[in-house]
Structure formats: structure tokens, C-alpha cells
Design a protein around this motif. Structure first.
Motif, short mmCIF file in Angstrom:
data_model
loop_
_atom_site.label_atom_id
_atom_site.label_comp_id
_atom_site.label_asym_id
_atom_site.label_seq_id
_atom_site.Cartn_x
_atom_site.Cartn_y
_atom_site.Cartn_z
N ASP A 273 -2.30 -1.43 -0.33
CA ASP A 273 -2.42 -1.92 -1.70
C ASP A 273 -2.62 -0.73 -2.62
OD1 ASP A 273 -3.14 -5.00 -2.88
OD2 ASP A 273 -3.58 -3.29 -4.20
N THR B 44 3.82 -11.51 -8.67
CA THR B 44 5.01 -11.73 -9.53
C THR B 44 4.53 -12.54 -10.74
OG1 THR B 44 5.53 -13.66 -8.14
CG2 THR B 44 6.78 -11.66 -7.73
N LYS C 299 2.62 -20.45 -13.67
CA LYS C 299 3.68 -19.44 -13.84
C LYS C 299 4.97 -19.88 -13.16
CE LYS C 299 2.92 -16.25 -9.95
NZ LYS C 299 4.07 -16.54 -9.13
P1 NAD Z 1 -2.57 -11.01 -6.00
O1 NAD Z 1 -2.47 -10.59 -7.40
O2 NAD Z 1 -3.84 -11.57 -5.46
O3 NAD Z 1 -2.16 -9.79 -5.03
C1 NAD Z 1 -1.08 -8.95 -5.25
C2 NAD Z 1 -1.49 -7.57 -4.76
O4 NAD Z 1 -0.36 -6.70 -4.73
C3 NAD Z 1 -2.54 -6.89 -5.65
O5 NAD Z 1 -3.66 -6.56 -4.86
C4 NAD Z 1 -1.83 -5.63 -6.16
O6 NAD Z 1 -2.70 -4.53 -6.32
C5 NAD Z 1 -0.83 -5.41 -5.04
N1 NAD Z 1 0.32 -4.57 -5.38
C6 NAD Z 1 1.11 -4.60 -6.49
N2 NAD Z 1 2.07 -3.66 -6.39
C7 NAD Z 1 1.90 -3.04 -5.19
C8 NAD Z 1 2.58 -2.00 -4.50
N3 NAD Z 1 3.66 -1.39 -5.02
N4 NAD Z 1 2.13 -1.61 -3.30
C9 NAD Z 1 1.05 -2.20 -2.75
N5 NAD Z 1 0.36 -3.22 -3.35
C10 NAD Z 1 0.79 -3.62 -4.55
O7 NAD Z 1 -1.37 -12.04 -5.78
P2 NAD Z 1 -1.32 -13.25 -4.74
O8 NAD Z 1 -2.07 -14.40 -5.29
O9 NAD Z 1 -1.62 -12.74 -3.37
O10 NAD Z 1 0.23 -13.62 -4.86
C11 NAD Z 1 1.23 -12.77 -4.32
C12 NAD Z 1 2.56 -13.52 -4.40
O11 NAD Z 1 2.49 -14.69 -3.57
C13 NAD Z 1 2.91 -14.03 -5.80
O12 NAD Z 1 4.30 -13.97 -5.94
C14 NAD Z 1 2.43 -15.46 -5.78
O13 NAD Z 1 3.15 -16.26 -6.69
C15 NAD Z 1 2.74 -15.84 -4.35
N6 NAD Z 1 1.90 -16.93 -3.83
C16 NAD Z 1 0.57 -16.98 -4.13
C17 NAD Z 1 -0.23 -17.99 -3.58
C18 NAD Z 1 -1.69 -18.09 -3.90
O14 NAD Z 1 -2.29 -19.13 -3.62
N7 NAD Z 1 -2.31 -17.07 -4.46
C19 NAD Z 1 0.36 -18.95 -2.72
C20 NAD Z 1 1.71 -18.84 -2.43
C21 NAD Z 1 2.48 -17.84 -2.99
#
Ligand code: NAD
Length: 445
Positions: A30, A86, A264
Motif C-alpha cells: 500500500d 476507485t 458511488k
Molecule cells: P480503500 O480506500 O479502503 O482501500 C484502497 C487502498 O488502496 C488504500 O489503502 C490506498 O492507499 C491504496 N492504494 C491506492 N493506490 C495504490 C497503489 N498504487 N499501490 C498500492 N496501494 C494503493 O478501498 P476499499 O474499500 O478496499 O475498495 C477498493 C475497491 O474495491 C473499490 O473499487 C471498491 O469500490 C471495491 N469494493 C469495496 C467494497 C467495500 O465494502 N469496501 C466491497 C466490494 C468492492
């Protein structure tokens, strides 16, 4: 298998930890140094039931490691999951810049064949776009899969370990074979592993979220009509949900959905449709109803306390967008806290786990109470925003003793209509008749 995970957020961390639990060697990276530091100490950067225990075990067994650089998730791995955020951009579309950056970095670090798996929720066409980025960077030796994630925060481990289904969009037998191998341990209960083209996989995630969100918004719209017509939305919900064609899930009237996905994703889906020259009136309506629903109890509050809340104290129970998470992204509670504060109220909030995340958003604009009951001291009203279990059977006598005025605005319909009234409370909830203590009794209370 040695696996890389890019992004240690709610999805990436659970994905990587569960894969490690099945015996894989997993490196999660991360760009947020604070998160990686915490993880290296064996602590999860966010609250998720059961996650700390899994983290501790897999770190101790040396199956789970953490890093800052994409290259660490690429070195020596066969498969790499992309689970970066995203978020919504200014136009309401999905911002793919994190994914694009991670993909470019991955392209620069790859040495041989990799299966690159997009777990983030991304609009249709993203798989193709990422393939172009890789090709432009001179990479030929890769497979790119779209593998949307369906876990729910608060039950993420259970959902990942025992999914309803796993969807993989692939273009090659090699990618399919590797994904079968990866997911086989999670499918012992007979859940289907569905292989599709990447575009359909991308679309399945958006349609699933929009459909679930539509049920919530539909029921919320109906709850407003129930109120106006003198019907009880909870009874209506039950009567409707017993129909097996309809079912009971996602039909609870409330303050609307929040979190990092539904708001979103519904907007991104509408945006994609509109950018193709199509209309998406249903998606737009789902979102509009949801935004409006946050204010569902404000007219009742105004009737009870007046338009200005100067000199009033409002207790707020629940800050997270739903129970069993510390995630406050798009949480109705934050909008309500801001509104109350703008109207001049002093807001004292309590949430079992989301106080720190809320403080990062709201700062010192509101007070953070030491307990649910402490938030009530001297309050003119209690506003319930999140349906945490511990709010379901409170000691109403204790509440009555602490509050200046016995008024509850329940945005999650936690109580039957009789109990608060029996303890002297005026009680407003969503889509149900308001109940007030008869004047004579109220005076005595
Ligand atoms: P989040 O914001 O909790 O985590 C994303 C992480 O990616 C952050 O820690 C950020 O620092 C890291 N990051 C960004 N760019 C990076 C890079 N180049 N290298 C390494 N790390 C990097 O997001 P999330 O809630 O885990 O969601 C992630 C994706 O999954 C999104 O597209 C979301 O829509 C999808 N999603 C989320 C959920 C949910 O319940 N949160 C469920 C299903 C799908």
C-alpha cells in the motif's frame, strides 16, 4: 502459490489475509506508510470483525508480508490482485487514476508472465483499457482478469471465505485455470465459480449494487407514503417480504444507504450509460431518493424543537455507515451531524468503533462521548443513525434520567412503537406513526 495484493484497504486486506489463511504466500502493498506500519505490527488499520485474529496467525506463520512498493507485490508472484480505490470523480464517474498508476508500476516491475486480477469495482471497458496500458509499457506476457468483489464490510471475512458466488471475467484458458486453482478452497460449500468475458464481469458488480440499492431506495420512498397514509412501514415491509418472489433482504426503511460502494457505484453506472448517449433514469432516481432520505426525520425534529437549534444539545448514536464497521464514507450520520451543527445545535456523538474515522471527517465540530449513555447527558433529543446491536435494547429509564427532553428520532426503526412511549418518550421513526406521550403523562415525567 505466491500472490501479490495491491491496496491494503477494506477489500485488499481481507483478500490477501484470506488467501494467506488458505496456505498461499501473500505480499500486500500500500502507498499509505501508516497502514503498512500498523500491519507490520500485526494491527489492522481498520475495524473488521475477525480480521485481527487472521492477521496475527498468518503473520506469525510468515505467509503474510507487507510492503510499500508495487514491485514487492510483483516479485516472484504468479498472480497479483489490484484492490485500489476507485472513488467518485467530480463528474460522478469512477476515478481510475489509482488503478492506472498501479498498473503502470506493475508493468514496470514485471519480469515474466503474471495473472493480473482487477478486484476494484470498475466500469465496463476498464479491463481493455488496462490491457492497453500494459501493452504501451511493452508488456506482452500477462493475462488480465476482472474479478469483482462482493464482500460486505462487517462480515467481510465470512463473505470472502464463503461467497455466494465468485465471478471471473477472463479471455484465456490459462487465466481461468489459475483462478480455479486460487479459488478452489473457497468453494467447498458448492458456491458457483462463474467465468464470463471481462465486460460482463465488470457489469455484474454494478448491476448487483444498483439492484440492492434500488430495493433500499424503493422501500424508503414507500415509507414516506406510509407515513402520509397512516400505514406502518415495518408491517408493510414484513407483509411484502414474506412473498418468496420478493424476499426480505435490503427492504429496511431507514436513513438510506451509505458507504464506499452503493452511492458511488450507482452514480458511476448512470454516468457510464449517459456518456454512451443512453439514459439511466432508474439509477438517477435511486440516488436522488437516497440523498433525500437522509433528511426524512428533520421535519419531525423541527416540529419538536423549532427551526433553530441554538442552545439545544442533540445526542447522536452511530456514526458508521452501517454496524460492524468503522467506515464513515458517505455515512448518513455525518450529513446529519453537519446539518444539526449548522442549525446551531451542540452535537454529542457515540459510535462503538467509528469515532476515530468520524473525527477525521468532522474534526472538533462535534463532541465525542465516552459511551452511548454519556452522549445523552442533558440532551434535548436522541438521533439514531446506525443500527448497532448495542442500541437495540437500551435502558430507557437510564436514558430518561439523563436527557433533558425525552425525544427520540430513530433513523433505523430499532424499537417497537410502544416501548419508548411506555418510558415517557416521544418517538419518531421512519415510515411509522409518531408516538407521543399524552400531555398529562408527559408533565408528570
Ligand atoms: P480503500 O480506500 O479502503 O482501500 C484502497 C487502498 O488502496 C488504500 O489503502 C490506498 O492507499 C491504496 N492504494 C491506492 N493506490 C495504490 C497503489 N498504487 N499501490 C498500492 N496501494 C494503493 O478501498 P476499499 O474499500 O478496499 O475498495 C477498493 C475497491 O474495491 C473499490 O473499487 C471498491 O469500490 C471495491 N469494493 C469495496 C467494497 C467495500 O465494502 N469496501 C466491497 C466490494 C468492492
Amino acid at each position: 502459490m505466491r500472490i501479490g495484493v495491491i491496496g491494503a484497504g477494506y477489500v485488499g486486506l481481507v483478500t490477501g489475509t484470506c488467501l494467506a489463511e488458505m496456505g498461499n504466500d501473500v505480499c500486500i502493498v500500500d502507498i499509505d506508510p501508516g497502514k503498512i506500519e500498523k500491519l507490520r505490527q500485526g494491527r489492522s488499520p481498520h475495524y473488521e470483525p475477525g480480521l485481527d485474529e487472521l492477521l496475527a496467525r498468518n503473520i506469525a506463520e510468515r505467509r503474510l508480508t507487507f510492503g510499500h512498493r508495487t514491485a514487492e507485490a510483483i516479485a516472484g508472484t504468479k498472480a497479483v490482485f489490484f484492490a485500489v480505490g476507485t472513488p467518485q470523480d467530480e463528474q460522478g464517474a469512477a476515478d481510475l487514476s489509482y488503478l492506472e498508476k498501479a498498473m503502470r508500476d506493475a508493468a514496470g516491475a514485471m519480469t515474466g508472465h503474471r495473472l493480473l486480477i482487477i478486484k476494484s469495482t470498475v466500469p465496463v471497458g476498464t479491463n481493455r483499457r488496462m490491457a492497453e496500458i500494459l501493452a504501451k509499457a511493452g508488456r506482452r506476457d500477462f493475462d488480465l482478469a476482472s474479478n469483482p468483489e462482493f464482500l460486505k464490510e462487517g462480515a467481510a471475512i465470512e463473505d470472502f471465505m464463503r461467497p455466494d458466488r465468485i465471478v471471473c471475467g477472463v479471455r484465456s484458458p490459462r487465466a481461468e485455470k489459475l483462478l480455479r486453482e486460487l479459488y478452489d478452497p473457497f468453494l467447498r460449500t458448492g458456491a458457483p465459480l462463474l467465468f464470463t468475458d471481462p465486460e460482463s464481469a465488470e457489469m455484474i458488480k454494478y448491476v448487483s449494487n444498483a439492484l440492492l440499492a434500488s430495493r433500499i431506495s424503493f422501500m424508503n420512498e414507500m415509507s414516506g407514503i406510509c407515513t402520509a397514509m397512516g400505514a406502518d412501514s415495518e408491517l408493510v415491509r414484513k407483509g411484502v417480504g414474506y412473498d418468496r418472489r420478493i424476499g426480505t433482504a435490503f427492504l429496511f426503511p431507514g436513513l438510506g444507504y451509505g458507504g464506499s460502494c452503493f452511492p458511488k457505484d450507482v452514480r458511476a453506472l448512470a454516468h457510464v450509460a449517459e456518456s454512451l448517449g443512453l439514459e439511466a433514469p432508474m439509477c438517477r432516481a435511486i440516488d436522488r431518493v437516497n440523498v433525500r432520505q437522509r433528511g426524512a426525520l428533520l421535519p419531525a425534529l423541527t416540529r419538536e424543537l423549532g427551526a433553530s437549534l441554538k442552545g439545544k444539545k442533540i445526542a447522536l448514536w452511530g456514526l458508521a455507515f452501517k454496524p460492524r464497521t468503522d467506515d464513515v464514507r458517505e455515512a448518513p450520520a455525518l450529513d446529519i451531524a453537519r446539518h444539526l451543527q449548522r442549525k446551531g445545535a451542540r452535537v454529542s456523538a457515540f459510535d462503538p468503533v467509528a469515532m476515530e474515522s468520524a473525527r477525521r471527517e468532522l474534526g472538533d465540530r462535534i463532541e465525542y462521548a465516552a459511551s452511548a449513555y454519556a452522549a445523552l447527558d442533558g440532551a434535548d433529543a436522541l438521533f439514531i443513525c446506525t443500527e448497532w446491536n448495542e442500541f437495540r435494547s437500551p435502558d430507557f429509564d437510564e436514558m430518561a434520567r439523563r436527557m433533558r427532553r425525552k425525544l427520540i428520532l430513530d433513523g433505523r426503526n430499532l424499537y417497537d412503537l410502544e416501548t419508548p412511549r411506555a418510558h415517557g418518550f416521544t418517538y419518531h421513526s421512519i415510515g411509522r406513526p409518531s408516538v407521543a406521550v399524552p400531555a398529562r403523562k408527559a408533565k408528570r415525567a
